[in-house]
Design an enzyme around this catalytic site. Structure first.
Site, short mmCIF file in Angstrom:
data_model
loop_
_atom_site.label_atom_id
_atom_site.label_comp_id
_atom_site.label_asym_id
_atom_site.label_seq_id
_atom_site.Cartn_x
_atom_site.Cartn_y
_atom_site.Cartn_z
N HIS A 11 52.52 49.33 41.67
CA HIS A 11 51.77 49.45 42.90
C HIS A 11 50.31 49.09 42.68
O HIS A 11 49.84 49.12 41.55
CB HIS A 11 51.85 50.81 43.61
CG HIS A 11 52.35 51.95 42.79
ND1 HIS A 11 51.57 52.66 41.95
CD2 HIS A 11 53.58 52.50 42.72
CE1 HIS A 11 52.27 53.60 41.39
NE2 HIS A 11 53.50 53.55 41.82
N ASP A 338 46.62 53.08 39.58
CA ASP A 338 47.04 51.97 38.75
C ASP A 338 46.16 50.73 38.88
O ASP A 338 46.14 49.89 37.98
CB ASP A 338 48.51 51.63 39.03
CG ASP A 338 49.43 52.66 38.36
OD1 ASP A 338 48.91 53.49 37.59
OD2 ASP A 338 50.63 52.62 38.61
FE LIG Z 1 49.51 55.19 36.39
#
Ligand SMILES: [Fe+2]
Length: 613
Positions: A11, A338
Site C-alpha cells: 500500500h 509504508d
Molecule cells: Fe510497514
C-alpha cells in the site's frame, strides 16, 4: 552518492531521493494519480524526484526497494500451509499473482524503472533490497536529530516482522528484537477497525478519533481472550478469534460473539458500542506501546526514542509515551507508514550499505525539512495553470496574501491554502491545507459536513505558533508533524454543565470544550502541529497575522481534500476541490481566489467523484 528509494506493490507507493545522505525529495504516488493509497509502481513519484534534483536516470547510483519480496512470499506460503485447508481458497487466488509478478520483482522493478525513466540504463545492477522493518527503523533514526537513540517500529506486517526494537548509533543501526507475524499490534488494531465498520489500512485514524467518546469497558475482554501481554511489552495474539491468517476476513464468529454481534455496516449509524470498543483497543494499544518503550529503553540505555511504522501514527499513544517519562525526547517519522519505507530504504542504503556519515546536526530540528519534500509551483506556472482551467484570480504581493487570508479566516471563512512544497506523509502541515478559525463553535461541523463530506465526529487539529505553544496547550516539545496529542490548558477550557455531562457519545460533540472548540476533543485533548518560522515561514506569518487580528495564535488545519480523495498536489487539483466544496477562499502561492467570483458553470458536485474511505 544519489540513491532513489521506492515502496510499492503493497500500500501507499512512494519514491524518495537521498543525495549524499540528504533527503532532497519525496512524494506518494497517490498525489499524482489521484487514486488514494495507490500501490502501483510509483512512476510519477520517481520522475518527480529526479526532475526536482535535475538528475538524469543514469546518474542514480542505487535504487533501494523497501522490502524483500522472497521473504514475504515465504511468510505467506508458511502461513497458508499452517492454516490449510481454511486458507486454500485465498491461497489459490493469490499464488498465480505471486509466481508471475512478485517472485520476479527484481525483473519487474527493473522493467518498470526502465519504462518510467530510461530503458537503456542497467537497472538490475543498481537495485538493492532492504527489509521492511529495517526500512521503517532507518526512516525513524537517520533523519532524527539524535546522534544515538533507541528505535521502535510497529505496524501490521512486513515480511515476518510486526514489531522491532533497534539501536541507532552514528551511521549504524542494529536490530535487537523482533516480534513476528501473526502476532501483530497493527493487525489487532485493524481487526477493531474492521469490526467497528471502517476500512482496514485507512480507517484506523477514525477509530482513534472515536475513542474519547467511549468508555473502555471491553479492555478486560481483550486482555483475557484476544492478546496476552507480557511485562516487556511482547505479546501473543490468540488466533482463535481472527481470520487474517487465511486472508479471508480480519475477525471471525468467535470474535463477533465475544463483542455481541456482527461487525457494524460501514455507513450505518455509530453507536455507543463502537465508541466503547474504540476506547478499549486504544487503552490496550497504549499499554503495549508503553511497555515496549520501557523495554527498549532498558535494552539500549538510551534516553532518546525514534518511532516509525503505521502504529507510530497513533498520536494519542505517542502523547502518553512522551508524558510517561520513559524517554527524555521522542522523534517520530512523519511518513510513519509504508510510504516512508521508500525514504528508509534509501537512507539505509546510504548509511548502512555504503557507510555514509550521518549529516543531521543536533542543533537541527531533524533532516525532514519540515516534511515539505514534494512538488512546488512558481508564480508563472500557477498563473498559467489556473488560467487554463478558467479560474478567476488576482496575483497579490506576499504581505497582502497573508493579510487577506488572515482577515478571511477571522471572518469565519474556510480557506484553501496551497503554498510551497507539498508534504510527504499522511498529514497536511500548512502546504496543502484547508484552514479555519479555531475559535468558531460551528467550524468543526461546517468543515466536516460541507467541506470534507465526512462523519461529524471527526475532530480537527490545531496549528499553533511554536512560540505560543505553552500558553495554549500542556506541551513543551516541538510537534511539527501533528503526531502528538496533548491537552488544552486549563485557563482555556470550558467546564461541562451537569446536563451536558449526561449526554452520550457523539451528542457531546456539540458542547464547546474550550475557547478554541473547533480543535478541542471531548476530553480536552488536541492533536497539535507546532508551526516554525524556519521550516514554513509563510504559514507562520499567516498565523501570526491572524493572532494580531484576533489575539489567538491557533488555526484549524485539515488536509486539502474531501473524504476519499488524496490530498491535492497541483494548482488544478486545488481549484477543483475549491469549486466542489464550500471553501470560500483559495490561495495558490500568490494567486488569490474568491468563490463568489468564480464562473458558476465550473462548480461541481465533487464528493460523488470519490469512493468513501
Ligand atoms: Fe510497514
Amino acid at each position: 552518492m544519489r540513491i532513489l528509494g521506492i515502496s510499492a506493490y503493497y500500500h501507499d507507493a512512494a519514491a524518495a531521493l537521498v543525495v549524499d545522505g540528504e533527503i532532497t525529495a519525496a512524494a506518494q504516488e497517490e498525489r499524482f494519480t489521484r487514486v488514494k493509497h495507490d500501490a502501483g509502481f510509483p512512476t510519477h513519484a520517481v520522475r518527480f524526484c529526479l526532475d526536482s534534483a535535475g538528475l538524469r536516470p543514469d546518474q542514480l547510483d542505487f535504487v533501494a526497494f523497501y522490502d524483500k519480496p522472497f521473504v514475504k512470499f515465504e511468510r505467506l506460503l508458511e502461513t497458508y500451509l499452517a492454516f490449510a485447508p481454511q486458507g486454500f481458497q485465498s491461497f489459490r487466488q493469490a499464488l498465480p499473482l505471486w509466481i508471475k509478478e512478485k517472485l520476479f520483482q527484481k525483473r519487474l522493478l527493473a522493467d518498470q524503472l526502465g519504462a518510467a525513466l530510461d530503458p537503456a540504463v542497467n537497472w538490475n545492477g543498481k537495485l538493492l533490497f532492504s527489509e521492511h522493518h529495517l526500512s521503517h527503523a532507518a526512516s525513524a533514526f537517520y533523519p532524527s536529530p539524535f546522534e544515538q537513540a533507541a528505535v521502535l517500529t510497529m505496524d501490521g506486517v512486513g515480511e515476518w516482522t510486526t514489531t522491532s526494537l533497534a539501536h541507532g548509533k552514528g551511521n549504524a543501526l542494529e536490530v535487537l528484537k523482533e516480534i513476528h507475524f501473526p502476532h501483530s499490534l497493527g493487525l489487532l488494531y485493524s481487526a477493531f477497525t474492521y469490526y467497528t465498520g471502517f476500512k482496514v489500512n485507512s480507517g484506523e485514524y477514525k477509530v482513534m478519533g472515536l475513542a474519547p467518546y467511549g468508555e473502555p469497558r471491553y479492555v478486560d475482554a481483550i486482555r483475557e481472550h484476544l492478546i496476552d501481554i507480557k511485562d516487556d511489552g511482547s505479546f501473543r495474539i490468540n488466533l482463535d478469534y481472527f481470520d487474517y491468517c487465511t486472508g479471508l476476513r480480519m475477525t471471525n464468529e468467535r470474535f463477533h460473539a465475544l463483542f455481541g454481534g456482527p461487525p457494524r455496516n460501514p455507513e450505518s449509524r455509530l453507536g455507543q458500542k463502537e465508541m466503547d470498543l474504540a476506547a478499549s483497543i486504544q487503552v490496550v494499544t497504549e499499554e503495549i506501546v508503553l511497555k515496549l518503550a520501557h523495554s527498549v529503553a532498558h535494552e539500549t540505555g538510551e534516553r532518546n526514542l525514534c518511532l516509525a511504522g503505521g502504529v507510530a501514527l497513533n498520536c494519542v499513544a505517542n502523547g502518553k509515551l512522551l508524558r510517561s517519562g520513559a524517554f527524555d525526547r521522542i522523534w517520530i517519522q512523519p511518513a510513519a507508514g509504508d510510504a516512508g519505507g521508500a525514504l528508509g530504504a534509501a537512507l539505509g542504503a546510504y548509511h548502512m550499505y555504503k557507510g555514509g556519515p550521518r549529516r543531521i546536526a543536533s542543533s537541527q530540528r531533524d533532516g525532514m525539512k519540515g516534511g515539505y519534500l514534494g512538488p512546488v509551483y512558481d508564480t508563472a506556472t500557477i498563473r498559467q495553470r489556473l488560467s487554463s482551467v478558467g479560474a478567476q484570480f488576482e496575483i497579490l504581493e506576499d504581505s497582502e496574501v497573508i493579510d487577506r487570508c488572515a482577515r478571511a479566516l477571522a471572518a469565519g471563512m474556510a480557506v484553501g491554502w496551497h503554498q510551497g512544497r507539498m508534504e510527504f506523509g499522511p498529514r497536511a502541515l500548512g502546504a496543502r491545507s484547508i484552514l479555519g478559525d479555531a475559535r468558531s463553535a460551528s467550524m468543526q461541523k461546517l468543515l466536516n459536513l460541507k467541506v470534507k463530506f465526512r462523519e461529524s465526529f471527526r475532530p480537527f487539529a490545531p496549528s499553533v505558533l511554536r512560540e505560543n505553544l505553552s500558553e495554549w496547550f500542556d506541551l513543551e516539545e516541538d510537534s511539527p508533524y501533528m503526531l502528538l496529542v496533548a491537552d488544552v490548558r486549563n485557563e482555556h477550557r470550558i467546564a461541562m454543565t451537569p446536563e451536558q455531562q449526561g449526554l452520550f457519545g457523539i451528542d457531546k460533540l456539540n458542547v464547546a470544550r474550550s475557547s478554541i472548540p473547533a480543535v478541542t476533543h471531548v476530553d480536552y485533548s488536541a492533536r497539535i502541529q507546532t508551526v516554525h518560522a524556519d521550516t514554513n515561514p509563510r504559514y507562520h506569518a499567516l498565523i501570526a497575522r491572524f493572532r494580531d487580528l484576533t489575539g489567538c495564535p491557533v488555526l484549524v488545519n485539515t488536509s486539502f481534500n474531501v473524504r476519499g480523495e488524496p490530498i491535492v498536489c497541483t494548482p488544478e487539483d486545488s481549484y477543483r476541490c475549491f469549486m466542489g466544496t464550500d471553501i470560500d477562499v483559495l490561495v495558490v502561492g500568490n494567486a488569490y481566489l474568491e468563490k463568489s467570483r468564480q464562473p458558476e458553470h465550473l462548480k461541481t458536485r465533487y464528493e460523488e467523484q470519490f469512493d468513501l474511505d
